[in-house]
Design an enzyme around this catalytic site. Structure first.
Site, short mmCIF file in Angstrom:
data_model
loop_
_atom_site.label_atom_id
_atom_site.label_comp_id
_atom_site.label_asym_id
_atom_site.label_seq_id
_atom_site.Cartn_x
_atom_site.Cartn_y
_atom_site.Cartn_z
N ASN A 203 0.94 -1.17 0.00
CA ASN A 203 0.15 -0.24 -0.09
C ASN A 203 1.02 1.20 0.18
O ASN A 203 1.95 1.05 0.54
CB ASN A 203 -0.89 0.05 1.32
CG ASN A 203 -2.16 -0.82 1.30
OD1 ASN A 203 -2.62 -1.16 0.15
ND2 ASN A 203 -2.49 -1.20 2.55
N ASP A 271 -4.69 -5.54 2.17
CA ASP A 271 -5.84 -6.51 2.39
C ASP A 271 -5.79 -7.89 1.89
O ASP A 271 -6.36 -8.82 2.40
CB ASP A 271 -7.17 -5.69 1.72
CG ASP A 271 -7.32 -4.36 2.56
OD1 ASP A 271 -7.34 -4.27 3.92
OD2 ASP A 271 -7.83 -3.40 1.96
N LYS A 281 11.30 -16.78 -9.14
CA LYS A 281 10.95 -15.56 -9.63
C LYS A 281 10.06 -15.89 -11.22
O LYS A 281 10.33 -16.65 -11.52
CB LYS A 281 11.99 -14.66 -10.33
CG LYS A 281 11.72 -13.38 -10.87
CD LYS A 281 12.83 -12.56 -11.41
CE LYS A 281 12.44 -11.52 -12.28
NZ LYS A 281 13.51 -10.70 -13.05
N PHE A 316 -7.63 3.87 11.85
CA PHE A 316 -7.71 5.01 10.79
C PHE A 316 -8.49 4.40 9.53
O PHE A 316 -8.55 3.25 9.44
CB PHE A 316 -6.03 5.23 10.09
CG PHE A 316 -5.49 6.01 11.13
CD1 PHE A 316 -5.03 5.72 12.48
CD2 PHE A 316 -5.22 7.60 10.79
CE1 PHE A 316 -4.16 6.56 13.21
CE2 PHE A 316 -4.32 8.25 11.48
CZ PHE A 316 -3.98 7.58 12.74
N LYS A 330 -16.27 0.99 9.79
CA LYS A 330 -15.22 0.59 10.32
C LYS A 330 -15.13 0.82 11.64
O LYS A 330 -14.47 -0.24 12.39
CB LYS A 330 -13.94 1.00 9.51
CG LYS A 330 -13.88 0.66 8.37
CD LYS A 330 -12.70 1.28 7.54
CE LYS A 330 -12.90 1.12 6.02
NZ LYS A 330 -11.74 1.57 5.14
N LYS A 334 -14.81 -2.86 13.75
CA LYS A 334 -13.63 -2.81 14.39
C LYS A 334 -13.57 -2.73 15.84
O LYS A 334 -12.76 -2.62 16.74
CB LYS A 334 -12.65 -2.22 13.58
CG LYS A 334 -12.54 -2.57 12.11
CD LYS A 334 -11.25 -1.90 11.34
CE LYS A 334 -11.49 -2.20 9.96
NZ LYS A 334 -10.32 -2.77 9.25
O1 C5P Z 1 -10.65 -1.52 6.52
P1 C5P Z 1 -9.60 -0.81 6.45
O2 C5P Z 1 -8.30 -1.35 5.95
O3 C5P Z 1 -10.11 0.62 5.56
O4 C5P Z 1 -9.43 -0.09 8.04
C1 C5P Z 1 -8.31 0.56 8.30
C2 C5P Z 1 -7.86 0.43 9.69
O5 C5P Z 1 -7.84 -0.94 10.13
C3 C5P Z 1 -6.60 1.12 10.08
O6 C5P Z 1 -6.37 1.52 11.50
C4 C5P Z 1 -5.75 -0.15 9.55
O7 C5P Z 1 -4.45 -0.32 10.25
C5 C5P Z 1 -6.69 -1.24 10.37
N1 C5P Z 1 -6.51 -2.64 9.58
C6 C5P Z 1 -6.24 -3.76 10.13
N2 C5P Z 1 -6.04 -4.92 9.56
C7 C5P Z 1 -6.11 -4.86 8.12
C8 C5P Z 1 -6.32 -3.73 7.44
C9 C5P Z 1 -6.66 -2.56 8.16
O8 C5P Z 1 -6.13 -3.59 11.62
N3 C5P Z 1 -5.89 -6.16 7.54
#
Ligand code: C5P
Length: 397
Positions: A203, A271, A281, A316, A330, A334
């Site tokens: 990312n 993700d 490779k 975030f 979120k 979360k």
């Molecule tokens: O779902 P999204 O990636 O947009 O969510 C962002 C938040 O979730 C951020 O705080 C990021 O650090 C956290 N996150 C996480 N695990 C993931 C993806 C994002 O904890 N696989």
């Protein structure tokens, strides 16, 4: 009120140390200054004597001035805090190696507690491997290093090596420590998911926001640990675990979770990862190719059920559209106390920049807007809100 002993070595940043002494005096401290001979070429002892109302000590072998004292021993015993600012490469090299060839370096050997160093020098001198090795050595000896700033220097070079501003040093030495005793875990930067030995999925993320939070939290007195992906900013001075993948980041966060009071997930976690890593490779034989991806664990969702009622979790949300709606989803999914959302469709803030503009959505339905401000100010805003919630949850309001 602690007594402050200030070591001044020979760099142009000496002029900033005058302000530091003034700030310490204004705060009511007794301040004494030891200067090296080279420091006296930039600023005179009289300047520091006028500011501190104390003698500025220079030569170790001043005969007859005060035969009843042995300066390096008495000054070391008198001091409660010892700060060397500016700390030149030369003086730090001597101190890192136990050399005592002037009053300042001799006093250092007598002083029993950690010393605060505020390095200042030309960018190439700072980057030189010898200086970096000495800085590492000083840190291993238990001393504290105030990271120099980046910017234009007296020699007109641009880069890292400017002495920290006196107000910043003063804040670190004497400022409020509202986060003292609070354990904070911050994740920063991207994760990297390898496809084969040379390629990866990742990312966009410099790690600037997470590192700004970690540094500000340290300055506010917190015990800070950073779990960082491959960031493009310096992690110097931070207690840091480096990781590559989301799985590694999850494991590192889980390992410390029970000790954490405030978790701030500023990392841009990838993700998806490849279903099958190729240890050779992959050849570009065909016009098109596809790679099967599978979902990475969502770190916040995975640990949500382990969250203690006394812990504060902050996430975030980097959104390109429907910022509020997506952030609120979120926040809920979360199990966060608040979520810090920014609009990544704007070029002037966010990725790789030093500024940001965020909206903070709280689990009680309230919202705060930051306006466009420095990332260090965003960090302050996040930390002060996290602290408020932490205090409320732990009955220390
Ligand atoms: O779902 P999204 O990636 O947009 O969510 C962002 C938040 O979730 C951020 O705080 C990021 O650090 C956290 N996150 C996480 N695990 C993931 C993806 C994002 O904890 N696989």
């Amino acid at each position: 009120m602690p007594n402050y002993l200030i070591g001044v070595t020979g760099g142009i940043a000496c002029y900033k140390t005058i302000t530091l002494c003034r700030l310490l005096m204004k705060a009511g401290h007794d301040v004494r200054v030891i200067m090296t001979d080279n420091a006296c070429k930039f600023v005179t002892p009289l300047t520091f004597e006028t500011i501190t109302r104390n003698r500025a000590y220079v030569d170790e072998f001043d005969a007859g001035l005060a035969p009843d004292i042995i300066e390096h021993i008495d000054l070391a015993n008198w001091a409660d805090e010892f700060v060397i600012a500016p700390a030149t490469a030369n003086s730090m090299a001597k101190i890192a190696n136990g050399i005592a060839d002037n009053l300042l370096t001799s006093t250092v050997l007598v002083y029993k507690k950690p010393i605060v160093f505020s390095p200042a020098m030309n960018v190439d001198m700072y980057a030189n491997v010898a200086t970096q090795t000495n800085l590492k050595r000083l840190a291993e000896m238990g001393h504290q290093i105030i990271e120099p700033g980046v910017g234009e220097m007296a020699c007109q070079a641009e880069g890292k090596g400017r002495m920290a501003e006196p107000e910043e040093i003063f804040q670190m030495l004497c400022g409020d420590m509202p986060l003292e005793g609070v354990n904070i875990l911050v994740t920063a930067g991207p994760t990297v998911e390898p496809i084969d030995p040379v390629r990866y999925i990742s990312n966009r993320s410099s790690g600037k926001m997470g590192v700004a939070i970690a540094k500000k939290a340290m300055a506010m007195g917190a015990n800070v640990k950073v779990v960082a992906g491959p960031v493009s900013v310096s992690l110097e001075g931070l207690n840091c675990v480096s990781v590559q993948t989301a799985d590694e980041m999850l494991a590192a966060v889980k390992a410390d979770l029970s000790k954490v009071n405030i978790l701030i997930m500023a990392a841009a976690v990838a993700d998806y990862k490849v279903s099958e890593y190729s240890d050779k490779k992959i050849k570009k034989n065909s016009e098109n190719m596809s790679i099967e991806l599978e979902k990475n664990p969502d770190i916040l969702k995975t640990i949500a059920s382990d969250k203690d009622v006394k812990q504060v979790f902050v996430g975030f949300a980097a959104e390109s559209n429907d910022v509020r709606e997506n952030a609120l989803k979120k926040l809920d999914a979360k199990n966060l106390d608040f979520i810090v959302a920014n609009d990544i469709s704007r070029e002037d803030i966010g990725f790789e920049t030093d500024q940001n503009e965020v909206s903070i959505y709280f689990s009680d339905g309230t919202t705060t807007e930051s306006g466009k401000i420095e990332k260090s100010k965003v960090a302050e805003l996040i930390l002060s809100n996290a602290l408020k919630l932490y205090k409320a949850k732990n009955g220390t309001v």
